[in-house]
Every structure is written in structure tokens, then in C-alpha cells.
Design an enzyme around this catalytic site. Sequence first.
Site, short mmCIF file in Angstrom:
data_model
loop_
_atom_site.label_atom_id
_atom_site.label_comp_id
_atom_site.label_asym_id
_atom_site.label_seq_id
_atom_site.Cartn_x
_atom_site.Cartn_y
_atom_site.Cartn_z
N HIS A 22 -92.58 59.91 -46.31
CA HIS A 22 -92.36 60.81 -46.25
C HIS A 22 -91.68 62.06 -47.43
CE1 HIS A 22 -88.42 62.51 -44.16
NE2 HIS A 22 -89.55 63.17 -43.76
N ASP A 30 -109.00 75.88 -49.51
CA ASP A 30 -111.22 76.29 -49.29
C ASP A 30 -111.66 75.84 -50.49
OD1 ASP A 30 -110.46 78.40 -51.13
OD2 ASP A 30 -109.74 79.43 -49.60
N ASP A 64 -93.14 66.96 -41.24
CA ASP A 64 -92.06 66.38 -41.23
C ASP A 64 -91.24 67.05 -40.68
OD1 ASP A 64 -89.32 66.13 -42.37
OD2 ASP A 64 -90.07 66.18 -44.66
N MET A 74 -100.99 79.95 -47.01
CA MET A 74 -100.98 80.96 -48.40
C MET A 74 -101.21 82.36 -48.11
SD MET A 74 -104.16 81.30 -50.98
CE MET A 74 -103.84 80.27 -52.94
N TYR A 112 -99.99 77.99 -55.20
CA TYR A 112 -100.42 77.56 -56.69
C TYR A 112 -99.31 76.67 -57.22
CZ TYR A 112 -104.82 81.06 -56.71
OH TYR A 112 -105.59 81.00 -56.06
N TYR A 130 -107.90 82.95 -47.78
CA TYR A 130 -106.66 82.60 -47.03
C TYR A 130 -106.39 81.12 -46.24
CZ TYR A 130 -105.17 85.98 -50.54
OH TYR A 130 -106.12 87.41 -51.35
N ASN A 132 -105.83 78.25 -47.27
CA ASN A 132 -105.51 77.47 -47.85
C ASN A 132 -104.35 76.46 -46.61
OD1 ASN A 132 -107.20 77.05 -49.87
ND2 ASN A 132 -106.30 78.97 -50.76
#
Length: 141
Positions: A22, A30, A64, A74, A112, A130, A132
Site C-alpha cells: 500500500h 514511454d 490508493d 508527466m 523524474y 508525455y 509517462n
Amino acid sequence: MLKNIPHCISPNLLKILMEMGHGDEIVIADGNFPAASHAQNLIRLDGLHIPEILEAILTLMPLDTCADSSVFYMMHGPETSAPPIWKKYEEILQTTDNQTVTPSKLERFRFYEQAKQAYAIIATSEQALYANIILKKGVIT
């Protein structure tokens, strides 16, 4: 062989998903993402694209619901328009019983830094810019 495991979930990825607890996070990256230099645990899924992996993971792993955010995109900077792939991600969230999830957007360098703390990073061949995404694992209720 196991039943009902999506074909894009490798044995290594299944093991990682089982090990995660958890609040642990996993990045689906990507093809441009520096996955190897950022990963504590690197999973290579070359030849696959993020939408199919995202959908497969969300059929197995709960997000969660206690955290402020459990999905992170991102972004490069203060973009006025979302990359087209985000619309696909939102459709997947809807179809995997995650309708109440509102993804957060992180500037590239903040993304990052958060990715470096993730339990694992999945390296894909996704070419969309973009694309990710970070997922925070929840609990089964």
C-alpha cells in the site's frame, strides 16, 4: 500458465505487483524516459505500449483511495492542452472501476524525482510524447 492474467503482464511484472505494498508506486514509462538510470527495479516490456499495460495492471492492482492522488501524469510545463494519450488513460480509468480518480500533473523534473522513488519502472516502446504515468498502489477492500 495462469488463467485471467493479461498477456502483457510478464512473470517479472506479476512478481513486482505482488511485492508492492500500500502506497508503493510503479511508473509506466514511454520509450524516451530514462528508465534504466532511474529504476530501483526495471521491467522491460519492449514492443508494448502504455495503454494496454495500464489497462492490464488496473485489472489486477487497486489504486490508493486514501492518498491525495494515486495517478500522476508527466507534463513538460504549463501546457494549455493535454497530450492526446491522456484521454485514452482517462477512458481506461473509467472502464477499470477507477471513475473517482483524478490524475495529478507533475512537471517533468518533479516527475523524474518521484519516479526515482518508485518501487519499479516499466520501460515500454510507447512513442507518444508525455505518456509517462505513475500509479500508487492501494488496498483490496
